[in-house]
Write a protein that holds these residues in place. Sequence first.
Motif, PDB file in Angstrom:
ATOM      1  N   GLY A  70     -32.176  29.055  23.400  1.00  9.79           N
ATOM      2  CA  GLY A  70     -31.480  28.244  24.394  1.00  9.79           C
ATOM      3  C   GLY A  70     -30.967  29.100  25.530  1.00  9.79           C
ATOM      4  N   ASP A  71     -30.287  28.465  26.468  1.00  8.15           N
ATOM      5  CA  ASP A  71     -29.773  29.199  27.612  1.00  8.15           C
ATOM      6  C   ASP A  71     -28.329  29.655  27.415  1.00  8.15           C
ATOM      7  N   GLY A  72     -27.744  29.452  26.238  1.00 12.83           N
ATOM      8  CA  GLY A  72     -26.401  29.911  25.927  1.00 12.83           C
ATOM      9  C   GLY A  72     -25.306  28.916  26.280  1.00 12.83           C
ATOM     10  N   ALA A  73     -25.619  27.842  26.968  1.00 11.04           N
ATOM     11  CA  ALA A  73     -24.618  26.852  27.332  1.00 11.04           C
ATOM     12  C   ALA A  73     -24.259  25.989  26.129  1.00 11.04           C
ATOM     13  N   VAL A  74     -22.995  25.615  26.061  1.00 14.56           N
ATOM     14  CA  VAL A  74     -22.525  24.768  24.975  1.00 14.56           C
ATOM     15  C   VAL A  74     -22.481  23.341  25.496  1.00 14.56           C
ATOM     16  N   ALA A  75     -23.151  22.461  24.820  1.00  6.90           N
ATOM     17  CA  ALA A  75     -23.174  21.059  25.237  1.00  6.90           C
ATOM     18  C   ALA A  75     -21.814  20.427  24.964  1.00  6.90           C
ATOM     19  N   PRO A  76     -21.439  19.447  25.775  1.00 12.13           N
ATOM     20  CA  PRO A  76     -20.190  18.735  25.492  1.00 12.13           C
ATOM     21  C   PRO A  76     -20.232  18.123  24.092  1.00 12.13           C
ATOM     22  N   ILE A  77     -19.086  18.122  23.444  1.00 10.53           N
ATOM     23  CA  ILE A  77     -18.984  17.604  22.077  1.00 10.53           C
ATOM     24  C   ILE A  77     -18.642  16.122  22.154  1.00 10.53           C
ATOM     25  N   PRO A  78     -19.478  15.261  21.590  1.00 12.21           N
ATOM     26  CA  PRO A  78     -19.161  13.826  21.615  1.00 12.21           C
ATOM     27  C   PRO A  78     -17.960  13.529  20.716  1.00 12.21           C
ATOM     28  N   VAL A  79     -17.101  12.667  21.187  1.00 15.28           N
ATOM     29  CA  VAL A  79     -15.913  12.293  20.424  1.00 15.28           C
ATOM     30  C   VAL A  79     -16.239  11.056  19.598  1.00 15.28           C
TER      31      VAL A  79
END
Length: 185
Positions: A70-79
């Motif tokens: 991956g590109d190292g970015a953390v995807a937003p965490i769904p609530v």
Amino acid sequence: MNNPRGAPIKKLQATVASSIRVGRSRWVTVDKGWPARFRCRMMRRAFAAMVVLAGLAATFACVAPPADGGDGAVAPIPVSGELLAAGRTAYRKYCIQCHGYSGRGDGASAAQLDPPPRDHTDAEVMDGIGDRTIAETVRHGGTGRGFPGMPAFPHVSDEEIAALVAYVRSLSRPGVTSIDLEGFR
């Protein structure tokens, strides 16, 4: 060893030699390997080379792409409802003493704290604070952020902190759908 005329006999300067020539007429006996002054110089050079290699390895480890491709970015965490329930449990475990059950900063210890605990239900104030900032404040405490009464919770897991951030966000924004903890550690 001297020859009959008194001149030293030339010996090969090799690692297997038992003595080597130093200067014009001085010989040094070597019991194990090279003489001390040569061993010291070699050790310094070897140590310097190891330090350079370790620095290069650390540099490349920091700039290397992630192993997952991956590109190292953390995807937003769904609530989700489960995340909010876990956050509520963690909030009651760590936060209600100062912030209170409702999150208004009216907990049992709030009266003794200066500045008072933050009101998590105040949307105007909470919208100015990023999710990562909330997570870092939970992990490292509030001393560096102007809240010396906010203790650090270094033992809390990343998952539990994510749940806490989601729950704290839900106190000021009831319809929160995701949180973004990019760069948090």
